[in-house]
Design a protein around this motif. Structure first.
Motif, PDB file in Angstrom:
ATOM      1  N   ALA A 189     -10.817  -1.813   8.041  1.00  0.00           N
ATOM      2  CA  ALA A 189      -9.958  -1.755   6.866  1.00  0.00           C
ATOM      3  C   ALA A 189     -10.027  -3.052   6.074  1.00  0.00           C
ATOM      4  O   ALA A 189     -10.039  -3.037   4.829  1.00  0.00           O
ATOM      5  N   ALA A 194      -8.241   0.768   1.618  1.00  0.00           N
ATOM      6  CA  ALA A 194      -8.183   0.241   2.983  1.00  0.00           C
ATOM      7  C   ALA A 194      -6.908   0.707   3.692  1.00  0.00           C
ATOM      8  O   ALA A 194      -6.921   1.031   4.889  1.00  0.00           O
ATOM      9  N   LEU A 239      -7.361   4.265   4.724  1.00  0.00           N
ATOM     10  CA  LEU A 239      -8.178   4.313   5.938  1.00  0.00           C
ATOM     11  C   LEU A 239      -7.359   4.002   7.175  1.00  0.00           C
ATOM     12  O   LEU A 239      -7.469   4.687   8.200  1.00  0.00           O
ATOM     13  N   LYS A 240      -6.517   2.971   7.110  1.00  0.00           N
ATOM     14  CA  LYS A 240      -5.755   2.563   8.284  1.00  0.00           C
ATOM     15  C   LYS A 240      -4.720   3.603   8.673  1.00  0.00           C
ATOM     16  O   LYS A 240      -4.542   3.927   9.846  1.00  0.00           O
TER      17      LYS A 240
END
Length: 326
Positions: free
Chosen positions: A295, A317, A320-321
């Protein structure tokens, strides 16, 4: 979304589980006593999240969150002013996230950084910094709702274990000639005859020698209808005599009774991790740092090489996390 159940949350699993060394079943220890000690240890932890006040606060935060989403998504920010959004969203965010931030701070001080609490707190704080207030509150709210159902299931399991422990007999009326002697269940031997009066628990597994009655086996089997027994019928230790007086010949010591086997299975289930759970715990040690590193790379590399603005890639990011914790 139940974040605490995913692999990347295993490092913080001591929050909800009382770890105990794996050990096999044997007859040298009392499974009922072991479970009672585990239950007492469970209550030494702070589980204030399950109180009615916390439940009402969570319900209020959820209601306010959905109301705010409807208000600001409908374009009413002109009437309320843009400054109102962060102030109003801060209320459900802090209600849902206070315990998360408190636990995250405590774990950070204990040098445990890679855990579900610090990841959740960090992700939502960055979302707030990007102006994504609804996303930050939504992630925290759904996390807390998931925790609520987890705590509810744990509490139900704990009550079931307590009910099973409460059904364990402690004394027996053993026939000694023409008299009866009240003694501890552990002192009763196989072949002894015990008298069970109406309303008393059958102390150990055995066979009815005389008399007839109905026994309530619901603490052991869950069957709510009493079972009729008469001479020659087997009875289970821990069942309740719902009728007349019976005499029972003991056929098994407590360690070999049906109740002891049930207690042993519950104890092993509570203390021993399944192979899959052990694998996930090991996997999370590598998975969580890998996700955080990935990330960070998604957030930093594209803007540094001219592939877009910082805001866009930091947001991606975060996506994504959060998605890495299904």
């Amino acid at each position: 979304m139940k974040v605490s159940s995913c692999a990347c949350c295993a490092p913080g699993e001591n929050r909800t589980r009382c770890s105990a060394p794996d050990r096999g079943a044997d007859h040298d220890h009392d499974p009922g006593r072991s479970l009672a000690e585990a239950d007492d240890h469970h209550h030494n932890h702070d589980h204030g999240d399950g109180s009615p006040q916390r439940e009402m606060a969570l319900l209020g935060a959820a209601g306010l969150f959905f109301a705010l989403v409807m208000i600001f998504e409908e374009g009413l920010t002109v009437r309320f002013g843009s400054f109102a959004a962060p102030l109003l969203y801060a209320i459900p965010y802090l209600v849902c996230g206070w315990s998360v931030f408190r636990t995250a701070g405590r774990l950070i001080l204990a040098r445990d950084v890679m855990n579900e609490f610090t990841l959740m707190a960090g992700a939502t704080l960055v979302a707030v910094g990007l102006g994504q207030y609804a996303e930050a509150v939504g992630v925290m709210l759904f996390y807390r709702i998931g925790e609520f159902f987890q705590e509810l299931a744990t509490e139900r399991s704990r009550r079931s274990v307590q009910g099973l422990l409460a059904s364990k007999p402690t004394t027996a009326h053993v026939l000694r000639g023409d008299t009866t002697a009240t003694m501890d269940v552990d002192a009763v031997r196989v072949g002894d005859s015990v008298v069970v009066r109406a309303g008393e628990k059958v102390p150990l597994d055995g066979v009815v020698l005389s008399g007839s009655t109905h026994v309530d086996q619901s603490p052991l089997t869950g069957e709510s209808v009493p079972v009729a027994v008469t001479e020659g019928d087997p009875v289970l230790g821990g069942s309740i005599n719902a009728g007349g007086v019976i005499t029972v010949m003991v056929t098994a010591a407590f360690a070999d009774t049906h109740m002891a086997r049930v207690l042993e299975m519950v104890q092993n289930a509570a203390q021993n991790k399944a192979p899959t759970e052990r694998f996930l715990t090991r996997f999370a040690r590598y998975y969580t740092p890998a996700v955080v590193t990935l990330a960070a790379l998604v957030a930093a590399l594209p803007p540094l090489v001219g592939g877009g603005d910082w805001h866009t890639w930091i947001y991606r990011a975060l996506v994504l996390k959060v998605k890495s914790c299904p």
